[in-house]
Design a protein around this motif. Sequence first.
Motif, PDB file in Angstrom:
ATOM      1  N   LEU A 125      10.772  35.390  44.823  1.00  0.00           N
ATOM      2  CA  LEU A 125      10.636  35.023  46.231  1.00  0.00           C
ATOM      3  C   LEU A 125       9.964  33.653  46.371  1.00  0.00           C
ATOM      4  O   LEU A 125      10.358  32.843  47.220  1.00  0.00           O
ATOM      5  CB  LEU A 125       9.826  36.093  46.966  1.00  0.00           C
ATOM      6  CG  LEU A 125       9.543  35.829  48.454  1.00  0.00           C
ATOM      7  CD1 LEU A 125      10.857  35.715  49.231  1.00  0.00           C
ATOM      8  CD2 LEU A 125       8.650  36.920  49.027  1.00  0.00           C
ATOM      9  N   SER A 126       8.962  33.405  45.528  1.00  0.00           N
ATOM     10  CA  SER A 126       8.274  32.105  45.568  1.00  0.00           C
ATOM     11  C   SER A 126       9.214  30.968  45.176  1.00  0.00           C
ATOM     12  O   SER A 126       9.201  29.894  45.803  1.00  0.00           O
ATOM     13  CB  SER A 126       7.060  32.130  44.633  1.00  0.00           C
ATOM     14  OG  SER A 126       6.438  30.861  44.568  1.00  0.00           O
ATOM     15  N   THR A 127      10.061  31.183  44.169  1.00  0.00           N
ATOM     16  CA  THR A 127      11.013  30.151  43.752  1.00  0.00           C
ATOM     17  C   THR A 127      12.001  29.838  44.865  1.00  0.00           C
ATOM     18  O   THR A 127      12.315  28.664  45.133  1.00  0.00           O
ATOM     19  CB  THR A 127      11.761  30.609  42.490  1.00  0.00           C
ATOM     20  OG1 THR A 127      10.819  30.843  41.437  1.00  0.00           O
ATOM     21  CG2 THR A 127      12.758  29.553  42.035  1.00  0.00           C
TER      22      THR A 127
ATOM     23  N   ILE B 217      16.267  39.518  45.158  1.00  0.00           N
ATOM     24  CA  ILE B 217      14.866  39.136  44.959  1.00  0.00           C
ATOM     25  C   ILE B 217      14.098  40.415  44.638  1.00  0.00           C
ATOM     26  O   ILE B 217      13.924  41.282  45.504  1.00  0.00           O
ATOM     27  CB  ILE B 217      14.291  38.464  46.218  1.00  0.00           C
ATOM     28  CG1 ILE B 217      15.062  37.175  46.533  1.00  0.00           C
ATOM     29  CG2 ILE B 217      12.811  38.130  46.037  1.00  0.00           C
ATOM     30  CD1 ILE B 217      14.606  36.483  47.800  1.00  0.00           C
ATOM     31  N   TYR B 218      13.619  40.510  43.409  1.00  0.00           N
ATOM     32  CA  TYR B 218      12.971  41.739  42.955  1.00  0.00           C
ATOM     33  C   TYR B 218      11.507  41.525  42.577  1.00  0.00           C
ATOM     34  O   TYR B 218      10.799  42.503  42.302  1.00  0.00           O
ATOM     35  CB  TYR B 218      13.723  42.309  41.755  1.00  0.00           C
ATOM     36  CG  TYR B 218      15.182  42.599  42.058  1.00  0.00           C
ATOM     37  CD1 TYR B 218      15.552  43.741  42.766  1.00  0.00           C
ATOM     38  CD2 TYR B 218      16.179  41.730  41.634  1.00  0.00           C
ATOM     39  CE1 TYR B 218      16.890  44.006  43.059  1.00  0.00           C
ATOM     40  CE2 TYR B 218      17.510  41.996  41.909  1.00  0.00           C
ATOM     41  CZ  TYR B 218      17.870  43.128  42.621  1.00  0.00           C
ATOM     42  OH  TYR B 218      19.185  43.375  42.908  1.00  0.00           O
TER      43      TYR B 218
ATOM     44  N   PRO C 299      17.620  39.475  50.794  1.00  0.00           N
ATOM     45  CA  PRO C 299      18.391  40.734  50.909  1.00  0.00           C
ATOM     46  C   PRO C 299      17.884  41.582  52.066  1.00  0.00           C
ATOM     47  O   PRO C 299      16.703  41.553  52.430  1.00  0.00           O
ATOM     48  CB  PRO C 299      18.160  41.407  49.561  1.00  0.00           C
ATOM     49  CG  PRO C 299      17.823  40.284  48.626  1.00  0.00           C
ATOM     50  CD  PRO C 299      17.081  39.284  49.435  1.00  0.00           C
ATOM     51  N   THR C 300      18.811  42.377  52.632  1.00  0.00           N
ATOM     52  CA  THR C 300      18.486  43.171  53.830  1.00  0.00           C
ATOM     53  C   THR C 300      17.356  44.151  53.581  1.00  0.00           C
ATOM     54  O   THR C 300      16.451  44.320  54.425  1.00  0.00           O
ATOM     55  CB  THR C 300      19.733  43.941  54.296  1.00  0.00           C
ATOM     56  OG1 THR C 300      20.822  43.021  54.469  1.00  0.00           O
ATOM     57  CG2 THR C 300      19.463  44.673  55.609  1.00  0.00           C
TER      58      THR C 300
ATOM     59  N   ASP D 105      23.434  32.075  47.140  1.00  0.00           N
ATOM     60  CA  ASP D 105      23.183  32.424  45.739  1.00  0.00           C
ATOM     61  C   ASP D 105      21.983  33.353  45.604  1.00  0.00           C
ATOM     62  O   ASP D 105      22.002  34.301  44.796  1.00  0.00           O
ATOM     63  CB  ASP D 105      22.948  31.153  44.911  1.00  0.00           C
ATOM     64  CG  ASP D 105      24.189  30.280  44.825  1.00  0.00           C
ATOM     65  OD1 ASP D 105      25.300  30.801  45.072  1.00  0.00           O
ATOM     66  OD2 ASP D 105      24.039  29.073  44.497  1.00  0.00           O
ATOM     67  N   THR D 106      20.942  33.101  46.376  1.00  0.00           N
ATOM     68  CA  THR D 106      19.742  33.947  46.300  1.00  0.00           C
ATOM     69  C   THR D 106      20.028  35.348  46.824  1.00  0.00           C
ATOM     70  O   THR D 106      19.552  36.354  46.256  1.00  0.00           O
ATOM     71  CB  THR D 106      18.595  33.303  47.098  1.00  0.00           C
ATOM     72  OG1 THR D 106      18.364  31.977  46.620  1.00  0.00           O
ATOM     73  CG2 THR D 106      17.318  34.109  46.957  1.00  0.00           C
TER      74      THR D 106
END
Length: 252
Positions: free
Chosen positions: A209-211, A203-204, A243-244, A197-198
């Motif tokens: 990222l912390s969550t 992640i922006y 993400p890559t 899901d993440t």
Amino acid sequence: MLPTPGRDLQDPSTGSSQPATTTTTLLHQELFEGDLSPAPPSVPPTPPTSTTSPAPLPSSMSMAASQQTNLLQHQPTMEQAATPRMPTRGHFSALKWDETKPRELTQYFRELEYLLRDCNITDPVQMKEYASHYVSYDTTETWTGITEFNTQIPGNQEGAAPWAAIYEWKVVVIHLYPGAEESTHYTVNDLHQLAQDTFEDGIYTIGALSTYYQDFQRIARWLLQNRKLYCNKEHCLFQQGIPTSLWTKIAC
């Protein structure tokens, strides 16, 4: 004609004379007979004793006095005042359990245990009643309908855990909700789902990222403690959620 003071007077019947002082004394006795004796001491008059009852207090004063007496009679002792009371159902401080999250049921029982201990409630019947008091009406009927709810269990022994007396009933309640047992809180699939899901959402921000890191660590720590996950697998699954493009910047 009064005799002249200092001269002797003659008694007409005897013809003999009497001293003037004696005659004067006799005259005073005749004139003031009965008045020469000392007067009795004066006694102040006694005020009349009232036989009527005192006037009744006004109704407002009588009610206030009665209320004050009742308050004094029902005033709690220091021990009673110091002991907290269980909150009523629906009160803002009352316990709550979201029935859509069975995993939080054990936490509900744990918080209830703390509250019962603070209120000095150790009777098994009362403990089960309070445990069924803060949930929905349907859930209350389900919990109180369990056979172990009406089972007579001896009270806690000194030093025993508060839930020892109702352990069997509590276990049955937890078994009614899949996922509520502590041994089945998480599975490895939960980590896979979180990472997938993440990755799809991206992640922006640092907050995102912390969550992701916090959620991942919460599940992974539990799986590691219960020997359902290996450390190498943990690292691989965490990387799959990033993400890559972002992982390239982290690796560099």
